[in-house]
Design an enzyme around this catalytic site. Sequence first.
Site, short mmCIF file in Angstrom:
data_model
loop_
_atom_site.label_atom_id
_atom_site.label_comp_id
_atom_site.label_asym_id
_atom_site.label_seq_id
_atom_site.Cartn_x
_atom_site.Cartn_y
_atom_site.Cartn_z
N CYS A 1 -0.05 -8.21 -31.56
CA CYS A 1 1.16 -7.40 -31.37
C CYS A 1 2.33 -8.08 -32.08
O CYS A 1 2.50 -9.30 -31.98
CB CYS A 1 1.47 -7.26 -29.87
SG CYS A 1 2.97 -6.32 -29.52
N HIS B 1 -2.16 1.41 -27.61
CA HIS B 1 -1.35 0.17 -27.64
C HIS B 1 0.13 0.52 -27.78
O HIS B 1 0.98 -0.03 -27.08
CB HIS B 1 -1.81 -0.70 -28.82
CG HIS B 1 -1.02 -1.95 -29.03
ND1 HIS B 1 -1.55 -3.21 -28.85
CD2 HIS B 1 0.28 -2.14 -29.42
CE1 HIS B 1 -0.61 -4.11 -29.12
NE2 HIS B 1 0.50 -3.49 -29.47
N GLU B 2 0.43 1.48 -28.69
CA GLU B 2 1.85 1.83 -28.92
C GLU B 2 2.43 2.61 -27.75
O GLU B 2 3.58 2.39 -27.36
CB GLU B 2 2.00 2.63 -30.22
CG GLU B 2 1.51 1.90 -31.47
CD GLU B 2 1.99 0.46 -31.57
OE1 GLU B 2 1.21 -0.40 -32.02
OE2 GLU B 2 3.14 0.16 -31.14
N HIS C 1 3.63 0.43 -25.04
CA HIS C 1 4.95 -0.16 -25.28
C HIS C 1 6.06 0.71 -24.70
O HIS C 1 7.09 0.21 -24.25
CB HIS C 1 5.22 -0.35 -26.79
CG HIS C 1 4.68 -1.61 -27.38
ND1 HIS C 1 5.03 -2.87 -26.93
CD2 HIS C 1 3.82 -1.81 -28.41
CE1 HIS C 1 4.40 -3.79 -27.65
NE2 HIS C 1 3.65 -3.17 -28.55
C1 LIG Z 1 -6.12 -11.38 -31.82
N1 LIG Z 1 -6.95 -10.78 -32.84
C2 LIG Z 1 -6.40 -9.98 -33.76
O1 LIG Z 1 -5.24 -9.65 -33.77
C3 LIG Z 1 -7.34 -9.43 -34.77
C4 LIG Z 1 -8.06 -10.28 -35.60
C5 LIG Z 1 -8.93 -9.75 -36.57
C6 LIG Z 1 -9.09 -8.36 -36.69
C7 LIG Z 1 -8.38 -7.49 -35.84
C8 LIG Z 1 -8.62 -6.00 -35.95
C9 LIG Z 1 -7.51 -8.02 -34.86
N2 LIG Z 1 -6.76 -7.19 -34.02
C10 LIG Z 1 -5.73 -6.43 -34.51
N3 LIG Z 1 -5.52 -6.39 -35.85
C11 LIG Z 1 -4.53 -5.58 -36.29
N4 LIG Z 1 -4.30 -5.49 -37.63
C12 LIG Z 1 -5.34 -5.92 -38.55
C13 LIG Z 1 -4.80 -6.32 -39.88
N5 LIG Z 1 -3.92 -5.27 -40.42
C14 LIG Z 1 -3.55 -5.42 -41.80
C15 LIG Z 1 -3.43 -6.70 -42.37
C16 LIG Z 1 -3.06 -6.83 -43.70
C17 LIG Z 1 -2.78 -5.71 -44.49
C18 LIG Z 1 -2.89 -4.43 -43.94
C19 LIG Z 1 -3.28 -4.31 -42.59
CL1 LIG Z 1 -3.43 -2.70 -41.94
C20 LIG Z 1 -2.81 -4.93 -39.54
C21 LIG Z 1 -3.32 -4.54 -38.16
N6 LIG Z 1 -3.72 -4.87 -35.46
C22 LIG Z 1 -4.01 -4.96 -34.14
N7 LIG Z 1 -3.29 -4.20 -33.30
C23 LIG Z 1 -3.67 -4.00 -31.90
S1 LIG Z 1 -3.33 -2.26 -31.64
C24 LIG Z 1 -1.86 -2.36 -32.63
C25 LIG Z 1 -2.32 -3.23 -33.82
C26 LIG Z 1 -1.15 -3.90 -34.54
O2 LIG Z 1 -0.54 -3.29 -35.39
N8 LIG Z 1 -0.86 -5.17 -34.18
C27 LIG Z 1 0.19 -5.85 -34.86
N9 LIG Z 1 -4.98 -5.73 -33.62
NI NI Z 2 2.43 -4.14 -29.95
#
Ligand SMILES: CNC(=O)c1cccc(C)c1Nc1nc(N2CCN(c3ccccc3Cl)CC2)nc(N2CSC[C@H]2C(=O)NC)n1
Ligand code: NI
Length: 182
Positions: free
Chosen positions: A109, A152-153, A156
Site C-alpha cells: 500500500c 483494497h481501494e 480505504h
Molecule cells: C508485500 N508484497 C507485495 O506488495 C507484492 C510483492 C510482489 C508482487 C505483488 C503482486 C505484491 N503485492 C502487490 N503488488 C502491487 N503492485 C505490483 C507492482 N506494480 C507495478 C510495479 C512496477 C510497474 C508497474 C506496476 Cl503496475 C504495482 C502494483 N500492488 C499491490 N496492491 C495491493 S491492492 C492495491 C495494490 C497497490 O497498488 N499497492 C501499492 N500489491
Molecule cells: Ni492502499
Amino acid sequence: MKNIIRDGKTTLRQEAKKLTFPLSQEERQLGHDMMTFLENSQDPEIAAKYHLRAGVGLAAPQVNVSLQMASVLVPGPEDKKILFKDTLVNPVIISHSVQGAALAEGEGCLSVDENVPGYVVRHDRITLRYYDLDGKQHKIRLKNYPAIVCQHEIDHLHGILFYDHINDKQPFSMKDEDLIIE
Ligand SMILES: CNC(=O)c1cccc(C)c1Nc1nc(N2CCN(c3ccccc3Cl)CC2)nc(N2CSC[C@H]2C(=O)NC)n1
Ligand code: NI
C-alpha cells in the site's frame, strides 16, 4: 504530484464522505490527478525521476481528502492491455462470491511504508456498483487481481488498511477453497 499521506494520519482511519453530483471542478480534477499519479507511477522513467512507488490503485483519503473516490489502473499481463481503468465514486460491492482469494505475494500500500507479510483474504469475485466522474452509474463484475485491487481501494474509503485483514497468529492461513492469485 499528489502528496501521499502515511499510516498514522487520522484521515486514513476515517469513514470518507459520499460525493454528490454534479461533482465540483475541484473534485473532478482530484479524480484526474489520482489517475495521472497511477499512470506516472507505472512508467519506469517518470517513476524513477519523481521517486514514485508504483501502484495500481489510489484512494482520495491517501492524498488527505476524505471523500469516497478512488482511481484504479490495472495493466494487463503484457503491459499493452489494460485489465481495468476507472475512477470509482461512491463505490459499493453489491454482491460477491463465497470463495475468497489472496495475492500470493501479499499486498502493498502506498500509505504503508513497511512490508506486512501475510495473505489478505478478500472476495475472489465481486459485483461493483459505482459512479464515474461524469455521474454515470456502472454495475460491473470483476474477478481475481482487479477485484482484489478494487476491494483494497474501497477499504480505504472506510478507514480500513490491508493489514487489518491479516491473521496475526497465522498470517498465511486461508481456507482450502480460497484461491491464491499469482
Ligand atoms: C508485500 N508484497 C507485495 O506488495 C507484492 C510483492 C510482489 C508482487 C505483488 C503482486 C505484491 N503485492 C502487490 N503488488 C502491487 N503492485 C505490483 C507492482 N506494480 C507495478 C510495479 C512496477 C510497474 C508497474 C506496476 Cl503496475 C504495482 C502494483 N500492488 C499491490 N496492491 C495491493 S491492492 C492495491 C495494490 C497497490 O497498488 N499497492 C501499492 N500489491
Ligand atoms: Ni492502499
